[in-house]
Design a protein around this motif. Structure first.
Motif, short mmCIF file in Angstrom:
data_model
loop_
_atom_site.label_atom_id
_atom_site.label_comp_id
_atom_site.label_asym_id
_atom_site.label_seq_id
_atom_site.Cartn_x
_atom_site.Cartn_y
_atom_site.Cartn_z
N HIS A 51 -3.68 7.88 -7.08
CA HIS A 51 -2.55 7.18 -7.71
C HIS A 51 -2.64 5.70 -7.36
N ARG A 52 -2.50 4.86 -8.37
CA ARG A 52 -2.61 3.42 -8.17
C ARG A 52 -1.24 2.84 -7.80
N PRO A 53 -1.13 2.15 -6.67
CA PRO A 53 0.16 1.55 -6.29
C PRO A 53 0.46 0.30 -7.11
N VAL A 54 1.73 -0.06 -7.16
CA VAL A 54 2.13 -1.32 -7.81
C VAL A 54 1.62 -2.50 -6.99
N ALA A 55 1.66 -2.35 -5.68
CA ALA A 55 1.19 -3.40 -4.78
C ALA A 55 0.65 -2.75 -3.52
N GLY A 56 -0.17 -3.50 -2.79
CA GLY A 56 -0.75 -3.00 -1.56
C GLY A 56 -2.17 -2.49 -1.77
N THR A 57 -2.85 -2.22 -0.68
CA THR A 57 -4.24 -1.80 -0.76
C THR A 57 -4.52 -0.63 0.16
N VAL A 58 -5.49 0.17 -0.24
CA VAL A 58 -6.07 1.20 0.62
C VAL A 58 -7.46 0.73 1.00
N SER A 59 -7.79 0.82 2.26
CA SER A 59 -9.12 0.41 2.70
C SER A 59 -9.71 1.46 3.62
N ILE A 60 -11.02 1.52 3.63
CA ILE A 60 -11.76 2.40 4.53
C ILE A 60 -12.72 1.54 5.34
N ASP A 61 -12.57 1.62 6.65
CA ASP A 61 -13.39 0.81 7.56
C ASP A 61 -13.36 -0.66 7.19
N GLY A 62 -12.17 -1.13 6.79
CA GLY A 62 -11.97 -2.54 6.51
C GLY A 62 -12.34 -3.00 5.11
N THR A 63 -12.88 -2.09 4.28
CA THR A 63 -13.25 -2.44 2.92
C THR A 63 -12.18 -1.94 1.95
N ALA A 64 -11.57 -2.85 1.19
CA ALA A 64 -10.52 -2.48 0.26
C ALA A 64 -11.10 -1.69 -0.92
#
Length: 221
Positions: A51-64
């Motif tokens: 699901h895509r948020p309106v704002a904000g980011t998901v990152s794994i090991d510092g990579t968005a």
């Protein structure tokens, strides 16, 4: 580490999550609690890149991560496994349990022999016998089907496992089995685990730390 930073999700004018942030490190189990409808499942779906948020980011090991679903490269999205609350809602009723487990492996276009061997290996991990693998969802119990869904979640050996009320619909013995299998997997692969549950006893026994969604800037509906 998988991180949600400032996640905001809205459905129309209704804002479900507002600037929520949390992280799960490799090897740790994080419990997430909150009232029904507060947005826990929505946050988990955002972390799962569904699901895509309106704002904000998901990152794994510092990579968005900028995309969702199949817009995310396979090498990235397969680092995350998901186990949902209702195995019957998550499983295609037309598939046998073996085919259910094999789904993500076939999507990756692995050789047939590799898929067959991996399905047998995963079935053994979750305690599914050969006679169960040939059955379809209607012919097995909720617990047996959830074990197949767990095997499917393990298919690509994910670094992070997200569990959304994954034991709620199961009896006590099956709950204990699922928790034990996940814990064993976590220890063998140094995986991070996020569990969403309304069961305080389960969370206390299982989680290394517990977070209340209300303290993470979520907005109740």
């Amino acid at each position: 580490m998988i991180t949600a930073d400032g996640i905001t999700v809205a459905y129309g004018r209704h804002r479900v999550l507002d600037g929520v942030s949390l992280s799960v490190a490799r090897g740790e189990t994080v419990g997430l609690r909150g009232p029904s409808g507060a947005g826990k499942s929505t946050l988990l779906r955002v972390l799962a890149l569904l699901h895509r948020p309106v704002a904000g980011t998901v990152s794994i090991d510092g990579t968005a991560i900028t995309g969702i679903r199949y817009a995310v490269p396979p090498a990235v999205r397969t680092r995350i496994g998901v186990l949902f609350q209702s195995p019957r809602a998550a499983a295609d009723p037309r598939l046998s349990l073996a085919d259910l487990i094999a789904e993500p492996l076939r999507v990756a276009r692995l050789p047939r022999a590799t898929v067959t061997g991996r399905v047998a290996e995963l079935a053994d991990v979750v305690g599914l016998t050969a006679d169960l693998l040939i059955r379809r969802p209607h012919a097995v119990s909720d617990g047996q089907l959830q074990r197949a869904c767990l095997a499917r979640a393990f298919a690509h050996t994910p670094d992070y496992l997200l569990c959304d009320e994954a034991t709620t619909m199961l009896d006590a013995a099956t709950q204990a089995l699922i928790a034990a299998v996940i814990t064993d997997y976590q220890q063998r692969h140094n995986a991070g685990v996020l569990i969403v549950t309304h069961d305080p006893a389960l969370m206390t026994r299982w989680a290394d730390r517990c977070l209340d969604l209300g303290d993470l800037a979520a907005v109740d509906p």
